[in-house]
Scaffold this active site. Structure first.
Site, PDB file in Angstrom:
ATOM      1  N   ASP A   1       0.828  -1.394   0.119  1.00  0.00           N
ATOM      2  CA  ASP A   1      -0.045   0.095   0.157  1.00  0.00           C
ATOM      3  C   ASP A   1       0.845   1.174  -0.221  1.00  0.00           C
ATOM      4  O   ASP A   1       2.396   1.370   0.192  1.00  0.00           O
ATOM      5  CB  ASP A   1      -1.350  -0.143   1.113  1.00  0.00           C
ATOM      6  CG  ASP A   1      -0.560   0.099   2.613  1.00  0.00           C
ATOM      7  OD1 ASP A   1       0.530   1.247   2.782  1.00  0.00           O
ATOM      8  OD2 ASP A   1      -0.201  -0.996   3.088  1.00  0.00           O
ATOM      9  N   LYS A   2       0.397   1.946  -0.492  1.00  0.00           N
ATOM     10  CA  LYS A   2       0.795   3.572  -0.631  1.00  0.00           C
ATOM     11  C   LYS A   2       1.441   4.127   0.488  1.00  0.00           C
ATOM     12  O   LYS A   2       3.263   4.795   0.575  1.00  0.00           O
ATOM     13  CB  LYS A   2       0.377   4.741  -1.122  1.00  0.00           C
ATOM     14  CG  LYS A   2       0.891   5.746  -1.538  1.00  0.00           C
ATOM     15  CD  LYS A   2      -0.477   7.173  -2.600  1.00  0.00           C
ATOM     16  CE  LYS A   2       0.745   8.622  -2.705  1.00  0.00           C
ATOM     17  NZ  LYS A   2      -0.696   9.017  -3.402  1.00  0.00           N
TER      18      LYS A   2
END
Length: 234
Positions: free
Chosen positions: A98-99
């Site tokens: 995830d970012k």
């Protein structure tokens, strides 16, 4: 096999991009206009814009992804991993991180291997080092390791080891969306830092944040053998 999968396996493009080329009328198979879903053989004459399609050299890269980079091959997305890597040849990320997280990402143009890795995702281990906002205790470690209900599913049992009062290592054999963050939320912990350090036998080691390196032949051989055998790597 279907033409989009065939082109992806050759390291030429993604399946989605192949479909776009087909719909645009850019691909011909044995002198006839190709179409999405078409089945092809290695002996077929496949051409893109009149030029023969040939297998490209397969590339395998390990990137220490910084926070803020999105794991997508869609270059229209801001801060996407392809633009960040800026590799001269076509590659795509295998899986996601995830970012807000950082750490090990595998990128390749080998569609066949990528599919095998993703299909085996729920059977092979990945290691993460996680820092949370308050002191961890035995109740948290035991509860996390036994499985946690998130999004209507109970996570698989996993391995946890405390590193210090706020940091632990977790080894998962599962790949649910934002799994670790959601598991921690169940116990009212907030993740401050999440770093992936291992994918099967591929190790982050001393690879600097934002840097990449080629996967060694030994690493690649072990990865393929592990996936084929369907066994975990410790």
């Amino acid at each position: 096999m279907r033409i989009n999968k065939y082109l992806s396996n050759l390291g030429y493009c993604s399946r989605k991009e192949a479909n776009n080329w087909l719909e645009a009328g850019r691909i011909f198979v044995n002198g006839q206009l190709g179409f999405p879903g078409q089945w092809v053989e290695p002996t077929d004459d496949i051409r893109l814009d009149g030029e023969p399609i040939v297998a490209r050299a397969l590339v395998y890269l390990l990137l220490n992804k910084p926070p803020g980079i999105t794991c997508t091959a869609d270059e229209s997305v801001n801060d996407n991993i392809i633009a960040f890597l800026n590799y001269p040849d076509y590659v795509f990320p295998v899986g996601r991180l995830d970012k807000a997280s950082q750490g090990l990402m595998l990128l390749t143009n080998d569609g066949e291997l990528a599919n095998q890795v993703l299909e085996a995702e729920n059977g092979h281990e990945k290691t993460y080092v996680v820092t949370v906002d308050r002191a961890i205790d035995e109740l948290f470690l035991t509860g996390m390791s036994n499985g946690v209900e998130i999004d209507g599913k109970v996570t698989k049992p996993c391995k946890l080891n405390a590193i210090d009062m706020h940091t632990f290592e977790i080894i998962l054999s599962q790949g649910l969306n934002r799994q670790i963050r959601k598991m921690c939320q169940v116990f009212h912990y907030k993740v401050l830092k999440l770093e992936r350090t291992r994918i099967v036998n591929l190790e982050l080691n001393d690879l600097a944040l934002g840097s990449w390196r080629n996967v060694t032949q030994e690493e690649l051989d072990t990865l393929k053998a592990t996936i084929k055998a369907g066994t975990r790597t410790d």
